[in-house]
Design an enzyme around this catalytic site. Structure first.
Site, mmCIF file in Angstrom:
data_model
loop_
_atom_site.group_PDB
_atom_site.id
_atom_site.type_symbol
_atom_site.label_atom_id
_atom_site.label_comp_id
_atom_site.label_asym_id
_atom_site.label_seq_id
_atom_site.Cartn_x
_atom_site.Cartn_y
_atom_site.Cartn_z
ATOM 1 N N CYS A 129 -22.367 15.549 -24.638
ATOM 2 C CA CYS A 129 -23.233 16.407 -25.660
ATOM 3 C C CYS A 129 -23.966 15.470 -26.508
ATOM 4 O O CYS A 129 -23.393 14.409 -26.839
ATOM 5 C CB CYS A 129 -21.994 16.932 -26.532
ATOM 6 S SG CYS A 129 -22.933 17.766 -28.036
ATOM 7 N N THR A 265 -28.762 29.875 -22.618
ATOM 8 C CA THR A 265 -29.351 30.255 -23.698
ATOM 9 C C THR A 265 -30.072 31.595 -23.333
ATOM 10 O O THR A 265 -30.066 32.518 -24.418
ATOM 11 C CB THR A 265 -30.754 29.457 -23.721
ATOM 12 O OG1 THR A 265 -30.226 28.034 -24.028
ATOM 13 C CG2 THR A 265 -31.532 29.577 -24.626
HETATM 14 C C1 LIG Z 1 -25.848 26.768 -28.963
HETATM 15 C C2 LIG Z 1 -25.472 25.991 -27.905
HETATM 16 C C3 LIG Z 1 -24.074 25.441 -27.702
HETATM 17 C C4 LIG Z 1 -23.681 24.639 -26.756
HETATM 18 N N1 LIG Z 1 -22.358 24.262 -26.487
HETATM 19 C C5 LIG Z 1 -21.883 23.441 -25.856
HETATM 20 C C6 LIG Z 1 -20.446 23.105 -25.676
HETATM 21 O O1 LIG Z 1 -19.582 23.165 -26.651
HETATM 22 N N2 LIG Z 1 -20.061 22.285 -24.422
HETATM 23 C C7 LIG Z 1 -20.792 22.184 -23.468
HETATM 24 O O2 LIG Z 1 -20.302 21.438 -22.534
HETATM 25 N N3 LIG Z 1 -22.045 22.580 -23.680
HETATM 26 C C8 LIG Z 1 -22.732 23.147 -24.605
HETATM 27 N N4 LIG Z 1 -23.859 23.406 -24.601
HETATM 28 C C9 LIG Z 1 -24.846 23.214 -23.321
HETATM 29 C C10 LIG Z 1 -24.799 24.563 -22.329
HETATM 30 O O3 LIG Z 1 -23.596 24.827 -21.815
HETATM 31 C C11 LIG Z 1 -26.008 24.211 -21.190
HETATM 32 O O4 LIG Z 1 -25.520 22.838 -20.550
HETATM 33 C C12 LIG Z 1 -27.254 23.939 -21.644
HETATM 34 O O5 LIG Z 1 -27.657 24.727 -22.794
HETATM 35 C C13 LIG Z 1 -28.449 24.301 -20.519
HETATM 36 O O6 LIG Z 1 -28.273 25.646 -19.994
HETATM 37 P P1 LIG Z 1 -29.232 26.926 -20.528
HETATM 38 O O7 LIG Z 1 -30.598 26.340 -20.535
HETATM 39 O O8 LIG Z 1 -28.916 28.020 -19.854
HETATM 40 O O9 LIG Z 1 -28.820 27.178 -21.921
HETATM 41 C C14 LIG Z 1 -24.558 24.471 -25.579
HETATM 42 C C15 LIG Z 1 -25.710 24.851 -25.383
HETATM 43 C C16 LIG Z 1 -26.461 25.675 -26.507
HETATM 44 C C17 LIG Z 1 -27.532 26.245 -26.356
#
Ligand SMILES: Cc1cc2nc3c(=O)[nH]c(=O)nc-3n(C[C@H](O)[C@H](O)[C@H](O)COP(=O)(O)O)c2cc1C
Length: 301
Positions: A129, A265
């Site tokens: 993170c 997302t």
């Molecule tokens: C609002 C938000 C909160 C997230 N919280 C976490 C989390 O708690 N733990 C984690 O491993 N990844 C977290 N992520 C990352 C997502 O799981 C993912 O790896 C990343 O957003 C890429 O995928 P996407 O483009 O489909 O969103 C978060 C992403 C977003 C947008």
């Protein structure tokens, strides 16, 4: 009947579609829009050994073809999570992946120990993170730390371990190999890419944390490239994520080497997108007369 099921570290998923941690709560808010029984797995928001308040607001901003967040892993802590979130998920015929966070190895280990007797099928360890100052990203950017934390977690874990990698590194295959050397059963990638947005009218940062993690369609080609590279470098299953917003994006990720995919997302734009992706996968197999979705995994080299 076409086969949509895949396996991650001995755990069979009815299809490869999972939700990305932090974008779906623990499924409660989304269960109005999504039949959770249709998902391969639900991945929960990151949970720590004690409650975390998260970062000051504003914590999200829009970006071209995506968004940026610095939530700071706000969560109620493992005790509340076990009483409230896990029993809810037990009612559904889907696999449960619990995302684990910490600021030190003992903190991660404490959460993993508390999950030993739970209904979690797999644990996804978030060492990537970008929005947490201590721990988190510090582990994910140093191969020795990646190997060490993976080893310590493997000593106590009762479930298979998925290490979630950061894209904010020069060579992600170095981190992937370190995680596998530490005993990782699977890998998931990518977490968000560190970005910055400045509000020119207020002349300050759009996000109080100054930087945030960029997600959404903008990062998809980067994620596909990294999944491909990691698939060439190691021999454990990969859960691919980053900007998946359609069935085509999910299939592309599998062709690059992912055994399963996580949708993040895109859930915010269309809360039922995951069901559309499952239906789209069925249609894709039909269209090209492919009997088993596993034939797609890493098929493009
Ligand atoms: C609002 C938000 C909160 C997230 N919280 C976490 C989390 O708690 N733990 C984690 O491993 N990844 C977290 N992520 C990352 C997502 O799981 C993912 O790896 C990343 O957003 C890429 O995928 P996407 O483009 O489909 O969103 C978060 C992403 C977003 C947008």
């Amino acid at each position: 009947m076409r086969n949509l099921s895949v396996e991650i570290a001995g755990v069979a998923l009815k299809n490869p579609v999972m939700v990305a941690s932090g974008t779906f709560g623990s499924g409660m808010e989304f269960s109005e829009f999504v039949d959770l029984n249709r998902l391969g797995a639900v991945v929960t928001k990151g949970v720590a050994n004690v409650p975390w308040p998260g970062n000051p607001t504003p914590r999200i901003a829009e970006t071209p073809s995506g968004m940026m967040n610095a939530i700071g892993l706000q969560n109620p802590g493992i005790e509340v999570f076990k009483k409230r979130d896990l029993p809810f998920l037990e009612e559904y015929d889907t696999k449960v992946v619990v995302n684990v966070v910490g600021k030190s190895i003992p903190e991660y280990v404490a959460v993993v120990e508390q999950l030993a007797d739970s209904n979690a099928d797999l644990l996804e360890i978030n060492i990537s993170c970008p929005n947490v100052k201590e721990g988190g990203i510090a582990f994910g950017q140093d191969p020795r730390a990646v190997e060490q934390i993976t080893k310590e977690i493997k000593k106590v874990a009762k479930q298979p371990i998925i290490m979630k990698l950061s894209p904010n590194v020069t060579d992600i295959t170095v981190m992937a190999k370190a995680a596998v050397a530490g005993g990782a059963d699977a890998l998931s990638l990518i977490n968000t890419l560190t970005g910055m947005k400045i509000d020119i009218h207020r002349r300050t940062f759009a996000i109080a944390n100054k930087t945030g993690g960029v997600s959404g369609p903008a990062i998809h080609p980067i994620a596909v490239r990294m999944v491909y590279q990691v698939a060439q470098a190691v021999d454990v299953p990969i859960i691919g994520m980053g900007g998946i917003a359609s069935c085509e994006d999910a299939i592309e990720m599998m062709l690059a080497g992912a055994t399963a995919v996580s949708v993040g997302t895109a859930n915010f734009r269309n809360p039922s997108i995951c069901m559309d992706i499952v239906a789209g996968m069925e249609a894709y197999l039909e269209r090209y007369d492919i009997s088993d979705i596993r034939q797609l995994i890493g098929a493009v080299r």
